[in-house]
Design a protein around this motif. Structure first.
Motif, mmCIF file in Angstrom:
data_model
loop_
_atom_site.group_PDB
_atom_site.id
_atom_site.type_symbol
_atom_site.label_atom_id
_atom_site.label_comp_id
_atom_site.label_asym_id
_atom_site.label_seq_id
_atom_site.Cartn_x
_atom_site.Cartn_y
_atom_site.Cartn_z
ATOM 1 N N LEU A 13 5.951 -12.239 11.087
ATOM 2 C CA LEU A 13 5.713 -11.147 12.085
ATOM 3 C C LEU A 13 4.689 -10.270 11.934
ATOM 4 O O LEU A 13 4.296 -9.337 12.451
ATOM 5 N N CYS A 14 3.825 -10.605 10.880
ATOM 6 C CA CYS A 14 2.642 -9.624 10.732
ATOM 7 C C CYS A 14 1.602 -9.401 11.562
ATOM 8 O O CYS A 14 0.926 -10.618 11.911
ATOM 9 N N PRO A 15 1.484 -8.425 12.118
ATOM 10 C CA PRO A 15 0.437 -8.070 13.042
ATOM 11 C C PRO A 15 -1.146 -8.501 12.305
ATOM 12 O O PRO A 15 -1.975 -8.674 13.151
ATOM 13 N N TYR A 16 -1.421 -8.267 11.048
ATOM 14 C CA TYR A 16 -2.605 -8.302 10.498
ATOM 15 C C TYR A 16 -3.023 -9.756 10.337
ATOM 16 O O TYR A 16 -4.097 -10.265 10.427
ATOM 17 N N VAL A 17 -1.937 -10.447 10.044
ATOM 18 C CA VAL A 17 -2.273 -11.911 10.284
ATOM 19 C C VAL A 17 -2.363 -12.500 11.502
ATOM 20 O O VAL A 17 -3.386 -13.324 11.543
ATOM 21 N N GLN A 18 -1.779 -11.935 12.398
ATOM 22 C CA GLN A 18 -2.513 -12.277 13.771
ATOM 23 C C GLN A 18 -3.816 -12.240 14.005
ATOM 24 O O GLN A 18 -4.364 -12.806 14.862
ATOM 25 N N ARG A 19 -4.264 -11.126 13.656
ATOM 26 C CA ARG A 19 -5.768 -10.713 13.997
ATOM 27 C C ARG A 19 -6.577 -12.097 13.462
ATOM 28 O O ARG A 19 -7.504 -12.266 13.918
ATOM 29 N N ALA A 20 -6.319 -12.291 12.495
ATOM 30 C CA ALA A 20 -7.099 -13.627 11.654
ATOM 31 C C ALA A 20 -6.980 -14.788 12.581
ATOM 32 O O ALA A 20 -8.061 -15.477 12.758
ATOM 33 N N ASP A 37 7.707 -15.648 2.355
ATOM 34 C CA ASP A 37 8.881 -14.708 2.618
ATOM 35 C C ASP A 37 8.596 -13.070 1.784
ATOM 36 O O ASP A 37 8.415 -13.375 0.529
ATOM 37 N N LEU A 38 8.214 -12.309 2.567
ATOM 38 C CA LEU A 38 7.749 -11.052 1.708
ATOM 39 C C LEU A 38 8.638 -10.381 1.104
ATOM 40 O O LEU A 38 8.534 -9.540 0.154
ATOM 41 N N SER A 39 9.894 -10.740 1.506
ATOM 42 C CA SER A 39 11.173 -9.972 0.436
ATOM 43 C C SER A 39 11.263 -10.843 -0.615
ATOM 44 O O SER A 39 12.103 -10.381 -1.650
ATOM 45 N N ASN A 40 10.697 -11.995 -0.985
ATOM 46 C CA ASN A 40 10.707 -12.646 -2.088
ATOM 47 C C ASN A 40 9.370 -13.447 -2.294
ATOM 48 O O ASN A 40 9.538 -14.646 -2.138
ATOM 49 N N LYS A 41 8.451 -12.719 -2.858
ATOM 50 C CA LYS A 41 7.084 -13.022 -2.998
ATOM 51 C C LYS A 41 7.054 -14.241 -3.900
ATOM 52 O O LYS A 41 7.547 -14.043 -5.134
ATOM 53 N N PRO A 42 6.448 -15.408 -3.654
ATOM 54 C CA PRO A 42 6.409 -16.272 -4.632
ATOM 55 C C PRO A 42 5.299 -15.836 -5.594
ATOM 56 O O PRO A 42 4.445 -15.112 -5.257
ATOM 57 N N LEU A 51 -3.031 -6.730 -3.658
ATOM 58 C CA LEU A 51 -2.107 -5.744 -3.053
ATOM 59 C C LEU A 51 -0.892 -6.240 -2.829
ATOM 60 O O LEU A 51 -0.033 -5.574 -2.279
ATOM 61 N N GLY A 52 -0.577 -7.588 -3.005
ATOM 62 C CA GLY A 52 0.820 -8.222 -2.732
ATOM 63 C C GLY A 52 0.893 -8.473 -1.131
ATOM 64 O O GLY A 52 2.178 -8.559 -0.812
ATOM 65 N N LYS A 53 -0.165 -8.272 -0.301
ATOM 66 C CA LYS A 53 0.052 -8.373 1.199
ATOM 67 C C LYS A 53 -0.769 -9.574 1.730
ATOM 68 O O LYS A 53 -1.456 -10.280 0.939
ATOM 69 N N VAL A 54 -0.167 -9.974 2.813
ATOM 70 C CA VAL A 54 -0.815 -11.112 3.679
ATOM 71 C C VAL A 54 -1.543 -10.098 4.851
ATOM 72 O O VAL A 54 -1.077 -8.865 5.073
ATOM 73 N N PRO A 55 -2.367 -10.707 5.337
ATOM 74 C CA PRO A 55 -3.140 -12.136 5.427
ATOM 75 C C PRO A 55 -3.985 -12.212 4.115
ATOM 76 O O PRO A 55 -4.693 -11.276 3.397
ATOM 77 N N VAL A 56 -3.779 -13.245 3.150
ATOM 78 C CA VAL A 56 -4.832 -14.040 2.437
ATOM 79 C C VAL A 56 -5.376 -15.280 3.044
ATOM 80 O O VAL A 56 -4.864 -16.054 3.739
ATOM 81 N N PHE A 67 -8.688 -11.263 0.785
ATOM 82 C CA PHE A 67 -7.435 -10.220 1.185
ATOM 83 C C PHE A 67 -8.050 -9.118 1.957
ATOM 84 O O PHE A 67 -9.438 -8.861 1.944
ATOM 85 N N GLU A 68 -7.324 -8.498 2.662
ATOM 86 C CA GLU A 68 -7.600 -7.603 3.907
ATOM 87 C C GLU A 68 -7.885 -8.206 4.850
ATOM 88 O O GLU A 68 -9.098 -8.480 4.873
ATOM 89 N N SER A 69 -7.254 -7.640 6.043
ATOM 90 C CA SER A 69 -7.449 -8.341 7.248
ATOM 91 C C SER A 69 -8.943 -8.101 7.923
ATOM 92 O O SER A 69 -9.562 -8.821 8.635
ATOM 93 N N SER A 70 -9.450 -6.766 7.634
ATOM 94 C CA SER A 70 -10.771 -6.452 8.140
ATOM 95 C C SER A 70 -11.778 -7.184 7.497
ATOM 96 O O SER A 70 -12.835 -7.805 7.802
HETATM 97 N N1 LIG Z 1 -4.562 -3.373 4.846
HETATM 98 C C1 LIG Z 1 -3.778 -4.901 4.983
HETATM 99 C C2 LIG Z 1 -2.304 -4.322 5.608
HETATM 100 C C3 LIG Z 1 -1.523 -5.762 5.558
HETATM 101 C C4 LIG Z 1 -0.161 -5.682 5.549
HETATM 102 O O1 LIG Z 1 0.199 -4.375 5.397
HETATM 103 N N2 LIG Z 1 0.602 -6.708 5.379
HETATM 104 C C5 LIG Z 1 2.045 -6.546 5.294
HETATM 105 C C6 LIG Z 1 2.971 -7.441 6.379
HETATM 106 S S1 LIG Z 1 2.318 -7.030 7.920
HETATM 107 C C7 LIG Z 1 2.336 -7.018 3.755
HETATM 108 O O2 LIG Z 1 2.147 -8.117 3.473
HETATM 109 N N3 LIG Z 1 3.360 -6.417 3.313
HETATM 110 C C8 LIG Z 1 4.027 -6.651 2.038
HETATM 111 C C9 LIG Z 1 4.000 -5.465 0.940
HETATM 112 O O3 LIG Z 1 3.449 -4.435 1.341
HETATM 113 O O4 LIG Z 1 4.361 -5.777 -0.168
HETATM 114 C C10 LIG Z 1 -4.849 -5.786 5.769
HETATM 115 O O5 LIG Z 1 -5.449 -4.996 6.835
HETATM 116 O O6 LIG Z 1 -4.619 -6.857 5.574
#
Ligand SMILES: N[C@@H](CCC(=O)N[C@@H](CS)C(=O)NCC(=O)O)C(=O)O
Length: 233
Positions: A13-20, A37-42, A51-56, A67-70
């Motif tokens: 569902l991640c909109p930041y992943v979609q950018r890439a 699965d962001l609710s159960n991160k490997p 930052l524990g976030k996608v996209p990577v 990391f970081e979509s921008s």
């Molecule tokens: N600033 C980040 C935002 C990315 C972001 O918020 N990703 C969300 C999913 S849409 C995420 O991984 N959240 C998991 C978390 O915060 O634990 C970027 O631009 O890549």
């Protein structure tokens, strides 16, 4: 970049992943996707994502992924053909500003669908509406469409296509006025939805997944979606 060098660590569902994903598709750069699965991160993911976030974005054998979509968008822009940023420095800087604006919109969308009481919900909706009106004014000042930068598809389009995709689902949730009476945004949104790179950035079941996600929110909008969704037969 060589083929199969890139793996985009993703969430459905991640909109930041979609950018890439959109930028890579526009540049016809092949890449693999790995969903988590962001609710159960490997653990391999938390080890690689500061930052524990996608996209990577994993690039070849490099042990240190991006990391970081921008930052990922800038890397894609710097290394693959078919530029999506303007060549003129001042225009490029303006586009970067609007990319950041798109991130603020996404944060506000998060606040909107997570709002737990009506006052917060209304406040977030008004804030989102204000951002959309500001965006409409920018499109009006720019004049030519169909994209943000006239007939040139740009990185700014990769950022707003996922924003508008949210609205397809939100509009099913009731009396929203988020995009009412904003003709430039309406036209832009329609053009973006037609673009193969935008369509291909998510799986076919994106809308169902977002619906399930919305229904699971303990929030005002979540409650609306639960009321709309018939219980299983
Ligand atoms: N600033 C980040 C935002 C990315 C972001 O918020 N990703 C969300 C999913 S849409 C995420 O991984 N959240 C998991 C978390 O915060 O634990 C970027 O631009 O890549």
């Amino acid at each position: 970049m060589t083929q199969t060098d890139l793996t985009l660590i993703s969430h459905h569902l991640c909109p930041y992943v979609q950018r890439a994903a959109i930028a890579l598709a526009e540049k016809e750069v092949p890449f693999d996707r790995r969903y988590i699965d962001l609710s159960n991160k490997p653990t391999w993911f938390t080890a690689m994502s500061p930052l524990g976030k996608v996209p990577v974005l994993q690039v070849g054998d490099a042990t240190d992924p991006l990391f970081e979509s921008s930052a990922i968008l800038e890397y894609i822009e710097d290394t693959a053909g078919r530029p999506l940023h303007p060549t003129d420095a001042i225009q490029r800087a303006r586009h970067r500003g609007w990319i950041e604006f798109g991130s603020t919109v996404l944060n506000t969308i998060g606040g909107f669908y997570s709002a737990k009481d009506t006052d917060t919900y209304e406040a977030q909706q008004a804030k989102l509406r204000g951002l959309m009106e500001r965006l409409e004014a920018e499109l009006d000042a720019r004049g030519a469409g169909p994209y943000f930068d006239g007939d040139r598809f740009s990185l700014v389009d990769t950022v707003f296509a996922p924003v508008f995709r949210y609205f397809n689902t939100f509009e099913q949730g009731g009396d929203l006025y988020l995009l009412t009476g904003l003709p430039h945004i309406a036209a832009w949104r329609m053009e973006l939805a037609k673009r193969p790179s935008v369509q291909g950035a998510v799986h076919d079941d994106f809308a169902e997944r977002l619906q399930v996600f919305m229904c699971a929110r303990q929030s005002v909008l979540g409650e609306r979606f639960r009321r709309m969704t018939p219980p299983p037969a």
